[in-house]
Write an enzyme that holds these catalytic residues in place. Structure first.
Site, PDB file in Angstrom:
ATOM      1  N   LYS A 118      13.927  -6.698   1.217  1.00  0.00           N
ATOM      2  CA  LYS A 118      12.885  -7.732   1.196  1.00  0.00           C
ATOM      3  C   LYS A 118      13.519  -9.042   0.725  1.00  0.00           C
ATOM      4  CE  LYS A 118       8.037  -7.625  -0.191  1.00  0.00           C
ATOM      5  NZ  LYS A 118       7.135  -7.089  -1.205  1.00  0.00           N
TER       6      LYS A 118
HETATM    7  C1  E4P Z   1       3.801  -7.719  -0.484  1.00  0.00           C
HETATM    8  O1  E4P Z   1       4.749  -7.074  -0.128  1.00  0.00           O
HETATM    9  C2  E4P Z   1       3.481  -8.033  -1.871  1.00  0.00           C
HETATM   10  O2  E4P Z   1       4.070  -7.070  -2.700  1.00  0.00           O
HETATM   11  C3  E4P Z   1       2.007  -7.998  -2.199  1.00  0.00           C
HETATM   12  O3  E4P Z   1       1.226  -7.635  -1.099  1.00  0.00           O
HETATM   13  C4  E4P Z   1       1.517  -9.141  -2.983  1.00  0.00           C
HETATM   14  O4  E4P Z   1       0.158  -8.924  -3.264  1.00  0.00           O
HETATM   15  P1  E4P Z   1      -0.634  -9.695  -4.429  1.00  0.00           P
HETATM   16  O5  E4P Z   1      -0.990 -11.042  -3.924  1.00  0.00           O
HETATM   17  O6  E4P Z   1      -1.826  -8.824  -4.663  1.00  0.00           O
HETATM   18  O7  E4P Z   1       0.303  -9.746  -5.611  1.00  0.00           O
END
Ligand code: E4P
Length: 218
Positions: A87
């Site tokens: 990522k």
């Molecule tokens: C995506 O990969 C992120 O980890 C995640 O969806 C972020 O979500 P949040 O806005 O609830 O922190």
């Protein structure tokens, strides 16, 4: 549509996997910290533990923000297991790192996407997934689902192989709308996935079926 779970909690990952509908896991540094996982060695081991639960698609996020360190870290993460997807944040060096890692046959998930232009850049660099954060957009009075729709349309128009991974999903309607729009993947907290089970008429109907069975089978 693929379902990923957005957590670093091993029990929640097991629960979603045991339901038989889980296609992958996304984590991020905040989710790792929430589970108390700190220190490089523990973090790498935790990713391995996640890989041992699921069949594929475990997103592991780099911490570095410069190209040289991002690719070193990305290769280190990818070496943990074939199920790892590296990522990478949507920044200039991140785009370059995606291009490099893709050339090495390493899958990438470009995270922190908040515009169609960012998604287009990541797709051109060869990202396997782009992660538009719909909940965080909604939080600032911008329609997150509209962004998903826009990116799906662009990728379909040009035939990009990059998959649209709807992230920052807050509730079941987000997930259902993403499915309608044609997002390839949704990553959600466990409560959103299990929330799909619920309907009061199902509960009432089942209670009645069981009561009627009980009456005739005393
Ligand atoms: C995506 O990969 C992120 O980890 C995640 O969806 C972020 O979500 P949040 O806005 O609830 O922190």
């Amino acid at each position: 549509m693929k379902f990923f779970i957005d957590t670093a909690n091993l029990d929640e990952i097991r629960e979603a996997y045991d339901l038989g509908v889980l296609d992958g896991v996304t984590t991020n540094p905040s989710l790792m910290a929430k589970e108390g996982i700190t220190g490089e060695e523990n973090i790498l081991k935790h990713y391995k533990d996640i890989c041992d639960i699921v069949d594929d698609n475990v997103s592991a996020e780099v911490i570095a923000t410069d190209y040289a360190n991002m690719i070193v870290e990305g290769e280190r993460l990818a070496a943990i297991d074939d199920k790892i997807v590296v990522k990478i944040p949507m920044i200039k060096d991140g785009v370059k790192a995606i291009k490099y890692l893709t050339g090495k046959g390493i899958r990438t998930n470009c995270t922190l996407i908040f515009s169609a232009g960012q998604a287009l850049l990541a797709a051109k660099a060869g990202a396997s997934y782009v992660s538009p954060f719909i909940g965080r957009l909604d939080d600032v009075s911008t329609d997150g689902l509209e962004l998903i729709e826009q990116i799906v349309h662009i990728f379909q128009t040009y035939g990009y192989g990059t998959e649209v991974l709807a992230a920052s999903i807050r509730h079941t309607m987000h997930l259902i709308k993403c499915a309608e729009i044609g997002a390839d993947v949704a990553t959600c907290p466990l409560k959103v996935i299990t929330g799909l089970l619920n309907h009061p008429l199902t509960d009432i109907g089942l209670e009645k079926f069981l009561a009627d069975y009980a009456k005739g089978n005393k």
